[in-house]
Design an enzyme around this catalytic site. Sequence first.
Site, PDB file in Angstrom:
ATOM      1  N   THR A 296       0.875  -1.181   0.000  1.00 32.31           N
ATOM      2  CA  THR A 296       0.000   0.000   0.000  1.00 32.31           C
ATOM      3  C   THR A 296       0.905   1.222   0.000  1.00 32.31           C
ATOM      4  OG1 THR A 296      -0.239  -0.242   2.395  1.00 32.31           O
ATOM      5  CG2 THR A 296      -2.047  -1.012   1.020  1.00 32.31           C
TER       6      THR A 296
ATOM      7  N   LYS B  48       3.274  -6.872   4.091  1.00 28.42           N
ATOM      8  CA  LYS B  48       3.052  -5.454   3.772  1.00 28.42           C
ATOM      9  C   LYS B  48       2.767  -4.723   5.079  1.00 28.42           C
ATOM     10  CE  LYS B  48      -0.007  -3.236   4.311  1.00 28.42           C
ATOM     11  NZ  LYS B  48      -0.893  -2.103   4.354  1.00 28.42           N
TER      12      LYS B  48
ATOM     13  N   THR C   6      -2.269  -1.330   7.821  1.00 27.46           N
ATOM     14  CA  THR C   6      -2.631  -2.732   7.989  1.00 27.46           C
ATOM     15  C   THR C   6      -1.438  -3.618   7.689  1.00 27.46           C
ATOM     16  OG1 THR C   6      -4.779  -2.108   7.186  1.00 27.46           O
ATOM     17  CG2 THR C   6      -4.324  -4.436   7.352  1.00 27.46           C
TER      18      THR C   6
ATOM     19  N   GLU D  42       6.013   4.502   7.400  1.00 27.54           N
ATOM     20  CA  GLU D  42       5.551   5.750   6.790  1.00 27.54           C
ATOM     21  C   GLU D  42       6.252   6.984   7.372  1.00 27.54           C
ATOM     22  OE1 GLU D  42       1.355   5.671   7.332  1.00 27.54           O
ATOM     23  OE2 GLU D  42       1.012   4.376   5.608  1.00 27.54           O
TER      24      GLU D  42
ATOM     25  N   ASN E 103      -0.370  10.484   6.503  1.00 28.09           N
ATOM     26  CA  ASN E 103      -1.598  10.034   7.123  1.00 28.09           C
ATOM     27  C   ASN E 103      -2.697  11.089   7.139  1.00 28.09           C
ATOM     28  OD1 ASN E 103      -1.180   7.215   7.983  1.00 28.09           O
ATOM     29  ND2 ASN E 103       0.653   8.154   8.859  1.00 28.09           N
TER      30      ASN E 103
ATOM     31  N   THR F 232      -7.526  11.235   0.851  1.00 22.96           N
ATOM     32  CA  THR F 232      -8.074  12.380   0.115  1.00 22.96           C
ATOM     33  C   THR F 232      -7.304  12.635  -1.173  1.00 22.96           C
ATOM     34  OG1 THR F 232      -6.746  13.773   1.548  1.00 22.96           O
ATOM     35  CG2 THR F 232      -9.067  13.562   2.073  1.00 22.96           C
TER      36      THR F 232
END
Lengths: 386, 386
Positions: free
Chosen positions: A146, A171, A182, A262, A381, A386
């Site tokens: 992702t 992942k 996730t 991230e 995040n 969006t």
Amino acid sequence: MSVTAPRGFRAAGVAAGLKPSGNPDVAVVVNDGPLDAAAGVFTRNRVQAAPVLWTRQVLADGRARAVVLNSGGANACTGPAGFGDTHATAEHAASLLGIGAGEVTVCSTGLIGVRLPMENLLAGVTRAAGELDGDGGARAAEAIRTTDTVAKMAVRTSTTTPGVTVGGMAKGAAMLAPSLATMLVVITTDAVADAATLADVVREASRVSFERVDSDGCLSTNDTVLLLASGASGVSLPAGELTALVSEVCVDLAQQMLGDAEGSTKTIAITVVGAASEADALEVGRAVARNNLLKCALYGKDPNWGRVLAAVGTTTAVFEPDTLDVSMNGVQVCRAGAPGDDRDLVDLADRRIDILVDLHSGTDEVTIWTNDLTDGYVYENSAYST
Amino acid sequence: MSVTAPRGFRAAGVAAGLKPSGNPDVAVVVNDGPLDAAAGVFTRNRVQAAPVLWTRQVLADGRARAVVLNSGGANACTGPAGFGDTHATAEHAASLLGIGAGEVTVCSTGLIGVRLPMENLLAGVTRAAGELDGDGGARAAEAIRTTDTVAKMAVRTSTTTPGVTVGGMAKGAAMLAPSLATMLVVITTDAVADAATLADVVREASRVSFERVDSDGCLSTNDTVLLLASGASGVSLPAGELTALVSEVCVDLAQQMLGDAEGSTKTIAITVVGAASEADALEVGRAVARNNLLKCALYGKDPNWGRVLAAVGTTTAVFEPDTLDVSMNGVQVCRAGAPGDDRDLVDLADRRIDILVDLHSGTDEVTIWTNDLTDGYVYENSAYST
């Protein structure tokens, strides 16, 4: 090679149009046997995604022939209709593979609260089933990404029992409990093993790997770790040895997730020693790992050890505030709860940071892994959906 | 006017050179009586700063004549020497004021793990003691600012008993338990009240104000709320009425802290209804308030309600996942654990955001306040001490 490194497994990954980017987003892994033993570990979140609820049912009898995975949508908080989508996915894969739907596990990852585009997904499963290959592991690992910037794969071969291999793909950058995004993991082995053994192995391997990673303290609705055994090697390993091998693969994958978390710029090992119990060490390690103020400070290369003590002080662990020692990258900046060596001696330039907390209350120790908190994390995040 | 609004109090604030900026950093508040009743509420962190340890001792007999406050250093994790610094500060103030050191409470805020520059601090206390004034409340409030962009003050006058006033000042954007930075609050009243009453009042007022704010889940070593009564009005209020008045001041100060939280762009009210108990409602509210992923999403004006459910699912509260409802700014985006009204209807442009979670398991409800997680927060907390 990831999940197809052990004999008896085929896999594929395709782009089915679930991701706006057009990148691969559907993977299928098939266990051709002769065995079909399987076990799993799942998120402890009480709000569980449809694929988690489904897969728990599938594994109730300790058997699974296939895994269907998709990125581009978590199918969580989607109600009975979402569960129907997972069921339909399993039925579709089962008919293509000539097996029962109750032998097909399903994993999904992506945004919560949105129905999956089923037409795209089912077409993707059809295509993946047609491309299943003994070399398809890397493509499957690619399709479950992702926000991962790289695919995560690991393989280990037994040194004591030639011919037994464990492979895995993952992942996410996360933990079984708290997760950054996730986390989905599929581990395969050609060892001969029954479901009860696999259940013990996957639980223990997760405990010392994924469950010691605490990237952002957030607990996903979809976390799944599956362990499938084909038995194609014809030999079995002592349970302890299989656990060790699977644990090595899990630790490797966990480290890859940490290295790719991230927005992170630091991978931080928090080692708690001198604890009265393993539970105490875990509680302290997690409290430190989840302290936003500390994680910001480390991003800024600031050896702000006061924030470590403030985090330790929130726990119920056995310790006395005036005996706590804290070292950062080998410099004991806090001694007996007060300033120790000069904090300017601490060099936090490298990605890897080691924090050592000595509770002086026993002999247990644990290492918890986390990342720093950065503007990159906030950006990824806040812009996610969006 | 803050703490000098009630009769019987004088205050001062001066620049003593503790802050590199040269801004005011030492405040003194004196209760001229006739009463000297006092009570406090303190951080629940087990690692407590020297001034917290000292002030708990002072308040053991329910009396205090003065408060010395400093910004520019928390005097936490400084060992016995740091405790000696607090003791010396109280002795110094006491000698200037002609009272005993055991009547002087002390509050400090700033970086943890660094000794205070005592020469500057004591000189500042001397100067402040010389400038004590019945109009000095605003200057005292100014001197306790750290990263606060504005001084925080509030005053309420009894409508039923003319002549009774409650005043207060605060620094921080935070909570008694979790705190963004160190939270210090001093509340004064000219009501006649004994220490036991004040202890009940300050505990209850804090419970429904500061303890319902959870800005970043981090628990400071220095949080202190002090309530001092001079009795200068000559009248007493029914306990319930004094609690209501003090609570109003505390809620006002808490809202000012939320509006000024480090790097924040949103003030978020999380109201949990339909809970089986107040404890359940609190647990759920806090879990939602501490979810970094949700806080990032709200910064990005993204009504990502899935992250609300993922947070609720981590709790032990009574609820069924498939009956949860979630509204954001009045739009019920999640109904019965599944997508409800169109999320595009949610307007998150304003600073204030209201999230309503219905557990459908009882009649208790609680509102928890928090802020968003922003790159500004990361910046302020990574650059804090460097």
